[in-house]
Scaffold this active site. Sequence first.
Site, mmCIF file in Angstrom:
data_model
loop_
_atom_site.group_PDB
_atom_site.id
_atom_site.type_symbol
_atom_site.label_atom_id
_atom_site.label_comp_id
_atom_site.label_asym_id
_atom_site.label_seq_id
_atom_site.Cartn_x
_atom_site.Cartn_y
_atom_site.Cartn_z
ATOM 1 N N HIS A 58 44.402 93.517 -4.367
ATOM 2 C CA HIS A 58 43.293 93.228 -5.263
ATOM 3 C C HIS A 58 42.068 94.038 -4.851
ATOM 4 O O HIS A 58 41.865 94.345 -3.697
ATOM 5 C CB HIS A 58 42.976 91.729 -5.312
ATOM 6 C CG HIS A 58 42.648 91.133 -3.987
ATOM 7 N ND1 HIS A 58 43.605 90.824 -3.044
ATOM 8 C CD2 HIS A 58 41.465 90.774 -3.454
ATOM 9 C CE1 HIS A 58 43.023 90.304 -1.985
ATOM 10 N NE2 HIS A 58 41.717 90.266 -2.197
ATOM 11 N N LEU A 59 41.295 94.387 -5.842
ATOM 12 C CA LEU A 59 40.106 95.205 -5.668
ATOM 13 C C LEU A 59 38.886 94.335 -5.953
ATOM 14 O O LEU A 59 38.830 93.673 -6.989
ATOM 15 C CB LEU A 59 40.153 96.384 -6.661
ATOM 16 C CG LEU A 59 38.971 97.334 -6.671
ATOM 17 C CD1 LEU A 59 38.957 98.152 -5.392
ATOM 18 C CD2 LEU A 59 39.078 98.265 -7.875
#
Length: 91
Positions: A58-59
């Site tokens: 995830h960013l």
Amino acid sequence: SDLYLILFLKQISQLNKSHLPLLEELFLLARNVIEGKRCQLDGFKIGFHAQLSMQRLHLHVISKDFVSDCLKTKKHWASFNTKLFLYYQGC
């Protein structure tokens, strides 16, 4: 005053070099979200946590003003303002 989490639905342990273009897509999505809110890209931190909190890649996209209900503790602040946060640098 915004915090976003962009998920990539792949277990981190399954990632390999063939997924690098998808990382670029995550960044482009983050940039589009920021521009869609009529904000400047340099007003945000975009990157990953060095110590995993989830098994899915995830960013994080977080405004540099750190005004958010999601940032309630010192641990939250530290996770975005120390070496625990790795800026996205492109593929």
